[in-house]
Design a protein around this motif. Sequence first.
Motif, PDB file in Angstrom:
ATOM      1  N   TYR A  42      45.575  40.097  50.705  1.00  0.00           N
ATOM      2  CA  TYR A  42      44.851  41.248  51.257  1.00  0.00           C
ATOM      3  C   TYR A  42      45.051  41.348  52.768  1.00  0.00           C
ATOM      4  CZ  TYR A  42      42.445  41.963  46.827  1.00  0.00           C
ATOM      5  OH  TYR A  42      42.152  42.225  45.518  1.00  0.00           O
ATOM      6  N   GLU A  48      49.929  34.313  42.352  1.00  0.00           N
ATOM      7  CA  GLU A  48      49.239  33.016  42.423  1.00  0.00           C
ATOM      8  C   GLU A  48      50.017  31.931  41.694  1.00  0.00           C
ATOM      9  OE1 GLU A  48      45.546  33.852  40.606  1.00  0.00           O
ATOM     10  OE2 GLU A  48      45.140  35.481  42.009  1.00  0.00           O
ATOM     11  N   GLN A  55      49.135  40.363  40.909  1.00  0.00           N
ATOM     12  CA  GLN A  55      48.393  39.372  41.685  1.00  0.00           C
ATOM     13  C   GLN A  55      48.383  38.013  40.986  1.00  0.00           C
ATOM     14  OE1 GLN A  55      44.804  40.843  43.318  1.00  0.00           O
ATOM     15  NE2 GLN A  55      44.030  38.802  43.768  1.00  0.00           N
ATOM     16  N   LYS A  96      41.765  32.049  44.941  1.00  0.00           N
ATOM     17  CA  LYS A  96      40.960  32.649  45.990  1.00  0.00           C
ATOM     18  C   LYS A  96      41.757  32.814  47.280  1.00  0.00           C
ATOM     19  CE  LYS A  96      36.087  32.097  46.854  1.00  0.00           C
ATOM     20  NZ  LYS A  96      35.436  33.075  46.063  1.00  0.00           N
ATOM     21  N   ALA A 103      39.487  38.383  39.580  1.00  0.00           N
ATOM     22  CA  ALA A 103      40.407  38.339  40.723  1.00  0.00           C
ATOM     23  C   ALA A 103      39.943  39.273  41.831  1.00  0.00           C
ATOM     24  CB  ALA A 103      41.810  38.731  40.276  1.00  0.00           C
ATOM     25  N   LYS A 155      44.553  35.419  47.050  1.00  0.00           N
ATOM     26  CA  LYS A 155      44.017  36.774  47.131  1.00  0.00           C
ATOM     27  C   LYS A 155      43.723  37.149  48.574  1.00  0.00           C
ATOM     28  CE  LYS A 155      39.916  36.933  46.202  1.00  0.00           C
ATOM     29  NZ  LYS A 155      38.650  37.360  46.718  1.00  0.00           N
TER      30      LYS A 155
END
Lengths: 528, 220
Positions: A402, A387, A383, A395, B18, A398
């Motif tokens: 998802y 980014e 992850q 943010k 995270a 993520k």
Amino acid sequence: MTAQEVRLCGLLLQEHFGNVVEKVGTHLIRSGVLTLRALAHETKLPLDLVKKSLCVLVQHGMCTFGAGRRGPAGPVEYRINCEHIFHMLRYPRYIYTAKSLYGDTGELIVEEILQRGQMTMSSTVKTVADRLTHNMPEGQSMDYSEVVSAFSQLVETHFLQRCPPLASAGSSSSGAVDTPLPVATQPTEPESNPDCYKLPYINLTGQGKRRRSSEGGEAEQRAAKKARTDNSECGDDGIYWQVNFQRFHLHFRDQAIISAVSCKLDQTSSEIVRTMLRMSEVTTPAHAAFTQALSANEIFRALQSSYNIARPNLDQYLSLLVDDPMEFVGKTGDSGGGMYVVNLHRALANLARATLESVVQERFGSRSARIFRLLLRKRHLEQKQVEDFAMIPAKEAKDMLYTLLSENLVQLQEIPKTPDYAPSRTFYLYTVNQLPTARLLLQHCYKTVCNLIERRLYETKENKRLLEKSQRIEAILASLQATGAEAAQLTEVEEMITVPERQQLESLRHHINKSCTNQLLSKHESVT
Amino acid sequence: MAGSRGRGRSQFTFSVDALGFGRGDSLPTSAQTPSPLFPPMQFRPVPLHAGEEVDYMLALKQELRASSKNLPFHIKAARTKTDVARYSDKYQNGEPKNNCIEWSPDWSRMPKELCIKVRKPRKTVIGAKPQLTRKPKVAAGKEEVLQKLETLEKREEEQHSEEEEDEEKKKQNDEEEEPDADEDYDEEEIEDETDYIMSYFDNGEDFGADSDDNMDEAVY
């Protein structure tokens, strides 16, 4: 068979063949293989209706039959070929392709054979000639020989093929009196018949008949009736022709590659690729990874002179095509000025990947598309790395990841450090598997088509009254115009329908119809 | 592994922030209802393809759909008769029947067990039946009368004149029809000479057939 595919098959069968065939067909798809008696018992339909439905399905090539589990002496078992049912969605496209390649005659030939499943050459020729004559002005009629030549062209380029002959069971040679008549075993693949593309010799001369409603047409009707009963005299009794769907699909695949090249590079490159594909049309087997190797000299000779490409330019174009990251064309040797092949599988895989990326972009935005493309290229990323590489704040990255994960477009791969998959000691990597994701999108497409068909049926039912009214109005208008009414009367009649309602309904149905065909075409081709 | 349990206790392979929530925070609320049927879309869909090709294919599709309803491959179950058998059934026009198939497939390419009687179109049947009864009668006189009828009433009785011409044709080919006539004898569609045009006839069977269940209403 996924649930969506079964649902789609049912809707298609219902649309073309009615509720009875739909019931029989869906039940047979769900059960796999069944005998006639079992099918009749389980669907609770009268045996005759089941027989009729099976006849229709076999005629159209959607159902195959063969000796069952108990061998040739046992009852015949039937199974449905779902792929064939899906082809029904693309009938308009096949007909349009035939029209663009072989004109109106070719179009009508393909349309007739698609609607009837299988036909003999002579009956096709007669029907098509009659239809063409009907549309011609008075006094002219279509000669059979023209239709025959169009038919032969279609067969030569493999768009039509003979239906495979049935091999009857040899074991029925026992002399018992009450032996049942030989059960026809599974028909073999059409390509395995050596006469697959051989035209039969038929003596068919004449012209298309025009159907007339007046008394003068009696003699023609009588002759037409006689002609219909004289089928066997034409010499091709028992030789049935069907549409070769695979060949059409190969044609669509070639078209997709050519249009991709012309979008990515330019028109001239696409013409070169088109020439290469045309040259290797009949020599390349259906599922080959790349075409036959063609030398640059051959390509130069085969290029149409209208393009005016000089030899050094051709070499430059070819080297550009080879260097392109999409890898449409590859170089396999240096003899003859350079041996070039079209990389079919790789081109299709790249096209599929481009389709996936565009789907993600349209549904989730360009930043999600950036993440998706990143994962496609880098395969596995954590992850944090996502980014960093995508240059998107943590943010939001993520959140998007998802969302993609919940839609199943992105998968999570766990790499444990310890045998117990403790979350604190496991790496979690995001990845995209291209093929399963493409299949997922294909299922989405099937579901969309189902939903659209059902929506169309619902809309039609809701507005049945309005539709019937508009049909009656049209009929009245036509008759008024025929008797030469005034313009005022016409407008008065037209205003009987509320315009907004009608517009809305028509546009909705148009969109639904269009979506049905267009959506499925592109997606399916990319998942080969 | 047992030894390192204490040392690396709260070391995760990913950064904890995270995850989106810290220690001790409550988890986000779980969904209690299924997701909405038509969720609001974030982005507008791409417009559909347009153009001459697409319009042509659309017209083709509509045509195919309409014409496939009229082909004999479109199978409709026969309506079960809920009433008593009526005299007018003889004169009903062709309703689909379960035990015969409306087109003639090539039976050699199908399994034998699927073989059903092929339904002859109406016109051939007309000739078959009267043939049996009228062969001994004088055929010539009938033909003259028929021809007179034809010339007199062209327009209105077009349907009838076609049928009667077919009778003549069948008389000419009667030997071919002979074996078939026996099979068709069982057919219920008898088009004897009547003065009524069959398509106008409505025996009123449909009237009130729907409301049979609701016996409370008075039927007028």
